[in-house]
Design a protein around this motif. Structure first.
Motif, PDB file in Angstrom:
ATOM      1  N   TRP A 215       0.853  -1.421  -0.167  1.00 30.87           N
ATOM      2  CA  TRP A 215      -0.253  -0.083   0.494  1.00 30.87           C
ATOM      3  C   TRP A 215       1.064   1.497   0.281  1.00 30.87           C
ATOM      4  O   TRP A 215       1.917   1.482   0.743  1.00 30.87           O
ATOM      5  CB  TRP A 215      -0.772   0.258   1.064  1.00 30.87           C
ATOM      6  N   ASP A 216       0.547   1.496  -1.101  1.00 27.51           N
ATOM      7  CA  ASP A 216       1.990   2.956  -0.814  1.00 27.51           C
ATOM      8  C   ASP A 216       1.206   4.404  -1.190  1.00 27.51           C
ATOM      9  O   ASP A 216       1.996   5.342  -1.991  1.00 27.51           O
ATOM     10  CB  ASP A 216       2.623   3.469  -2.565  1.00 27.51           C
ATOM     11  N   PHE A 217      -0.856   4.615  -0.619  1.00 27.49           N
ATOM     12  CA  PHE A 217      -1.296   6.078  -0.573  1.00 27.49           C
ATOM     13  C   PHE A 217      -1.044   6.892  -0.540  1.00 27.49           C
ATOM     14  O   PHE A 217      -0.387   6.614   1.019  1.00 27.49           O
ATOM     15  CB  PHE A 217      -2.580   5.322  -0.832  1.00 27.49           C
ATOM     16  N   LEU A 218      -0.634   8.087  -0.585  1.00 26.36           N
ATOM     17  CA  LEU A 218      -0.042   8.861   0.348  1.00 26.36           C
ATOM     18  C   LEU A 218       0.796   9.058   1.289  1.00 26.36           C
ATOM     19  O   LEU A 218       1.338   9.284   2.363  1.00 26.36           O
ATOM     20  CB  LEU A 218      -1.458   9.506   0.943  1.00 26.36           C
ATOM     21  N   THR A 219       2.406   7.865   0.716  1.00 25.28           N
ATOM     22  CA  THR A 219       3.038   7.835   0.889  1.00 25.28           C
ATOM     23  C   THR A 219       4.042   7.986   0.539  1.00 25.28           C
ATOM     24  O   THR A 219       4.319   7.179  -0.664  1.00 25.28           O
ATOM     25  CB  THR A 219       2.881   6.462   2.203  1.00 25.28           C
ATOM     26  N   ASP A 220       5.744   8.063   0.605  1.00 21.68           N
ATOM     27  CA  ASP A 220       6.964   7.398   0.363  1.00 21.68           C
ATOM     28  C   ASP A 220       7.221   6.619   0.638  1.00 21.68           C
ATOM     29  O   ASP A 220       8.585   5.923   0.508  1.00 21.68           O
ATOM     30  CB  ASP A 220       7.873   8.778   0.299  1.00 21.68           C
ATOM     31  N   ARG A 221       6.637   5.775   1.557  1.00 23.45           N
ATOM     32  CA  ARG A 221       6.986   4.374   2.090  1.00 23.45           C
ATOM     33  C   ARG A 221       6.119   3.089   2.005  1.00 23.45           C
ATOM     34  O   ARG A 221       5.187   3.261   2.699  1.00 23.45           O
ATOM     35  CB  ARG A 221       7.427   4.318   3.562  1.00 23.45           C
ATOM     36  N   PRO A 222       6.069   2.630   0.754  1.00 25.60           N
ATOM     37  CA  PRO A 222       5.956   1.298   0.744  1.00 25.60           C
ATOM     38  C   PRO A 222       5.661   0.099   1.566  1.00 25.60           C
ATOM     39  O   PRO A 222       6.010  -0.145   2.472  1.00 25.60           O
ATOM     40  CB  PRO A 222       5.996   0.356  -0.576  1.00 25.60           C
ATOM     41  N   LEU A 223       3.742  -0.283   2.348  1.00 32.73           N
ATOM     42  CA  LEU A 223       3.729  -0.500   3.335  1.00 32.73           C
ATOM     43  C   LEU A 223       3.591  -2.129   3.736  1.00 32.73           C
ATOM     44  O   LEU A 223       2.159  -1.910   2.519  1.00 32.73           O
ATOM     45  CB  LEU A 223       2.606   0.256   4.218  1.00 32.73           C
ATOM     46  N   LYS A 224       3.860  -3.088   3.104  1.00 36.63           N
ATOM     47  CA  LYS A 224       3.502  -4.447   3.691  1.00 36.63           C
ATOM     48  C   LYS A 224       1.452  -4.087   4.306  1.00 36.63           C
ATOM     49  O   LYS A 224       1.434  -3.700   4.928  1.00 36.63           O
ATOM     50  CB  LYS A 224       3.706  -5.543   4.449  1.00 36.63           C
ATOM     51  N   VAL A 225       0.431  -4.743   3.342  1.00 35.31           N
ATOM     52  CA  VAL A 225      -0.151  -4.904   4.302  1.00 35.31           C
ATOM     53  C   VAL A 225      -0.698  -6.173   5.131  1.00 35.31           C
ATOM     54  O   VAL A 225      -0.519  -7.559   3.949  1.00 35.31           O
ATOM     55  CB  VAL A 225      -1.510  -4.993   2.691  1.00 35.31           C
TER      56      VAL A 225
ATOM     57  N   PHE B 203       5.979 -13.794  14.818  1.00 34.25           N
ATOM     58  CA  PHE B 203       5.993 -13.207  13.836  1.00 34.25           C
ATOM     59  C   PHE B 203       7.445 -13.205  13.216  1.00 34.25           C
ATOM     60  O   PHE B 203       8.597 -13.221  14.508  1.00 34.25           O
ATOM     61  CB  PHE B 203       5.634 -11.896  14.590  1.00 34.25           C
ATOM     62  N   PRO B 204       6.862 -12.842  11.976  1.00 35.45           N
ATOM     63  CA  PRO B 204       8.175 -12.533  11.508  1.00 35.45           C
ATOM     64  C   PRO B 204       9.591 -10.800  11.895  1.00 35.45           C
ATOM     65  O   PRO B 204       8.189 -10.749  12.435  1.00 35.45           O
ATOM     66  CB  PRO B 204       8.275 -13.062  10.204  1.00 35.45           C
ATOM     67  N   PRO B 205      11.092 -11.377  12.462  1.00 34.58           N
ATOM     68  CA  PRO B 205      11.385  -9.634  12.169  1.00 34.58           C
ATOM     69  C   PRO B 205      10.731  -9.054  11.175  1.00 34.58           C
ATOM     70  O   PRO B 205      10.147  -8.962  10.035  1.00 34.58           O
ATOM     71  CB  PRO B 205      12.493  -9.837  11.384  1.00 34.58           C
ATOM     72  N   ASP B 206      10.985  -7.441  12.005  1.00 40.30           N
ATOM     73  CA  ASP B 206       9.672  -6.524  11.802  1.00 40.30           C
ATOM     74  C   ASP B 206       8.849  -6.354  10.956  1.00 40.30           C
ATOM     75  O   ASP B 206       7.705  -5.982   9.984  1.00 40.30           O
ATOM     76  CB  ASP B 206      10.803  -6.167   9.640  1.00 40.30           C
ATOM     77  N   PHE B 207       7.731  -7.362  11.310  1.00 45.36           N
ATOM     78  CA  PHE B 207       6.225  -8.026  10.631  1.00 45.36           C
ATOM     79  C   PHE B 207       5.468  -6.921  11.265  1.00 45.36           C
ATOM     80  O   PHE B 207       4.859  -6.059  10.227  1.00 45.36           O
ATOM     81  CB  PHE B 207       5.713  -8.893  11.647  1.00 45.36           C
ATOM     82  N   PHE B 208       5.799  -6.183  12.237  1.00 40.04           N
ATOM     83  CA  PHE B 208       4.631  -4.425  12.659  1.00 40.04           C
ATOM     84  C   PHE B 208       5.859  -3.416  11.606  1.00 40.04           C
ATOM     85  O   PHE B 208       4.688  -2.177  11.791  1.00 40.04           O
ATOM     86  CB  PHE B 208       4.647  -4.601  13.915  1.00 40.04           C
ATOM     87  N   LYS B 209       6.615  -4.068  11.017  1.00 41.84           N
ATOM     88  CA  LYS B 209       7.640  -1.920  11.316  1.00 41.84           C
ATOM     89  C   LYS B 209       6.883  -2.158   9.687  1.00 41.84           C
ATOM     90  O   LYS B 209       6.893  -3.147   8.869  1.00 41.84           O
ATOM     91  CB  LYS B 209       8.678  -2.264  11.334  1.00 41.84           C
ATOM     92  N   GLU B 210       6.622  -0.764   9.567  1.00 44.80           N
ATOM     93  CA  GLU B 210       6.199   0.536   8.235  1.00 44.80           C
ATOM     94  C   GLU B 210       4.592  -0.732   7.406  1.00 44.80           C
ATOM     95  O   GLU B 210       4.841  -2.184   6.261  1.00 44.80           O
ATOM     96  CB  GLU B 210       7.643   0.127   7.475  1.00 44.80           C
ATOM     97  N   SER B 211       4.261  -1.275   8.150  1.00 41.39           N
ATOM     98  CA  SER B 211       3.086  -2.562   7.403  1.00 41.39           C
ATOM     99  C   SER B 211       1.362  -1.497   7.757  1.00 41.39           C
ATOM    100  O   SER B 211       1.647  -0.209   8.101  1.00 41.39           O
ATOM    101  CB  SER B 211       2.798  -3.114   8.663  1.00 41.39           C
TER     102      SER B 211
ATOM    103  N   CYS C  79      -2.539  -9.833  20.344  1.00 41.50           N
ATOM    104  CA  CYS C  79      -1.173  -9.755  21.681  1.00 41.50           C
ATOM    105  C   CYS C  79       0.316  -9.763  20.813  1.00 41.50           C
ATOM    106  O   CYS C  79      -0.119  -9.468  19.188  1.00 41.50           O
ATOM    107  CB  CYS C  79      -0.509 -11.826  21.464  1.00 41.50           C
ATOM    108  N   MET C  80       1.336  -9.063  20.601  1.00 39.15           N
ATOM    109  CA  MET C  80       2.611  -8.747  20.456  1.00 39.15           C
ATOM    110  C   MET C  80       4.094  -8.893  21.530  1.00 39.15           C
ATOM    111  O   MET C  80       3.596  -8.996  22.048  1.00 39.15           O
ATOM    112  CB  MET C  80       2.320  -6.713  19.917  1.00 39.15           C
ATOM    113  N   PRO C  81       4.900  -9.110  20.638  1.00 47.01           N
ATOM    114  CA  PRO C  81       5.608  -9.838  21.596  1.00 47.01           C
ATOM    115  C   PRO C  81       6.259  -8.613  21.889  1.00 47.01           C
ATOM    116  O   PRO C  81       6.130  -7.158  21.731  1.00 47.01           O
ATOM    117  CB  PRO C  81       7.234 -10.419  19.712  1.00 47.01           C
ATOM    118  N   ASP C  82       6.823  -8.427  23.210  1.00 49.00           N
ATOM    119  CA  ASP C  82       8.011  -7.378  23.121  1.00 49.00           C
ATOM    120  C   ASP C  82       8.622  -6.549  22.990  1.00 49.00           C
ATOM    121  O   ASP C  82       9.575  -7.207  21.820  1.00 49.00           O
ATOM    122  CB  ASP C  82       8.638  -8.184  25.112  1.00 49.00           C
ATOM    123  N   GLY C  83       8.599  -5.831  22.813  1.00 45.31           N
ATOM    124  CA  GLY C  83       9.616  -4.955  21.608  1.00 45.31           C
ATOM    125  C   GLY C  83       9.019  -4.788  20.424  1.00 45.31           C
ATOM    126  O   GLY C  83      10.224  -3.915  19.604  1.00 45.31           O
ATOM    127  N   ALA C  84       7.838  -5.034  20.660  1.00 38.20           N
ATOM    128  CA  ALA C  84       7.696  -4.405  18.624  1.00 38.20           C
ATOM    129  C   ALA C  84       7.880  -3.209  17.947  1.00 38.20           C
ATOM    130  O   ALA C  84       7.399  -2.663  18.927  1.00 38.20           O
ATOM    131  CB  ALA C  84       6.394  -5.063  19.014  1.00 38.20           C
TER     132      ALA C  84
END
Length: 305
Positions: free
Chosen positions: A106-116, A130-138, A147-152
């Motif tokens: 998803w790249d609408f109105l952002t210069d950072r394409p986000l994984k959906v 959860f794979p590494p960087d699952f929550f980042k730029e998503s 639930c979330m891993p610590d330090g997500a």
């Protein structure tokens, strides 16, 4: 590992119990007192009442009888699942996944394409790690997060019409995230950063917030109610039409630096909102300035006789 799963929050269960009571006795329970009924039931579920959950269920059985036994049994199951998830939210999620997902972007109105990430992908990741960087730029769209891993790391992510439901968040980072139409229900937010985040039309209800930073964040039309808030930093934040109610607050930091406004409101209305915010968060609008010893004037001595 314990089984994490999405369950209705305390407020959602309270509304279902109110629906049941209105069907059982519409003269006693109806639209005239519905809000009060929901609030009282929710207080019971969160331990803020002298009435226990067992007493509540006994009352439902007594009033509903065999005619409503099926609905009461279903509610009992939801309450039990809710309390189990409340226990699990304080346990760390430790499963690490190594599966690679084929994400849409998803790249609408952002210069950072986000994984959906949708509910199917999230549920699969909970089960398998959860794979590494699952929550980042998503981009999370209509996802219930339980639930979330610590330090997500949720930096630069976008949450739309989501729910953090009975979820434990420790050390999570939402820096520069966009959080819209998203509710936090009965969740733990400990050592969480929302630095420079944009949060709009979102609610925090029945949550425990401790060591949380809203530095330089913008909260627009947000409601925080029935929460405990300890060591919360608002340095440089903007509260636009956002309000607080029934807060158990202590060690609220840098609230005087906050810009409090309300679109379309008069200056008097904004001032009332500001007074209410300071009052609910237990912060004086006019703190006593402490003078250093060198600034203190020497008391005049008694005149010599």
């Amino acid at each position: 590992m314990p089984e994490y799963k999405a369950v209705p929050g305390g407020h959602a269960i309270s509304k279902k119990i109110a629906d049941l009571l209105e069907d059982i006795n519409s003269q006693l329970y109806n639209g005239m007192n519905r809000a009060e009924t929901i609030r009282e039931i929710n207080d019971i579920l969160h331990g803020r009442s002298d009435t226990s959950v067992d007493m509540l269920l006994s009352m439902l059985n007594e009033q509903g009888g065999s005619e409503y036994a099926g609905r009461i049994g279903e509610l009992r199951g939801q309450i039990e699942a809710f309390f189990l998830q409340k226990v699990l939210r304080s346990w760390p999620y430790t499963r690490i996944g190594n599966q690679e997902y084929q994400y849409k972007t998803w790249d609408f109105l952002t210069d950072r394409p986000l994984k959906v990430i949708d509910q199917r992908i999230f549920d699969h990741a909970v089960e398998n790690g959860f794979p590494p960087d699952f929550f980042k730029e998503s981009y999370f769209d209509q996802v219930t997060i339980y639930c979330m891993p610590d330090g997500a790391d949720c930096s630069f992510s976008n949450f739309r019409d989501c729910a953090f439901s009975v979820c434990g968040m420790r050390g999570a980072v939402f820096d520069n995230a966009s959080i819209y139409d998203t509710d936090f229900h009965s969740s733990l937010l400990h050592m969480v950063n929302f630095t420079s985040a944009s949060i709009a039309n979102s609610h925090f209800g029945d949550c425990s917030l401790a060591s949380v930073s809203f530095q330089d964040a913008r909260l627009k039309s947000c409601l925080t109610v029935d929460c405990s808030m300890d060591q919360i930093d608002f340095q440089g934040a903007t509260l636009d039409g956002s309000s607080y109610g029934r807060i158990k607050a202590k060690r609220i930091m840098n609230l005087p630096s906050v810009t409090i406004t309300q679109g379309g409101a008069t200056a008097a209305e904004v001032q009332r909102l500001r007074i209410s915010t300071f009052r609910e968060l237990g912060v004086s609008m006019f703190p006593v300035k402490q003078r250093s010893p060198s600034d203190r004037r020497r008391k005049p001595s008694a005149p010599e006789r």
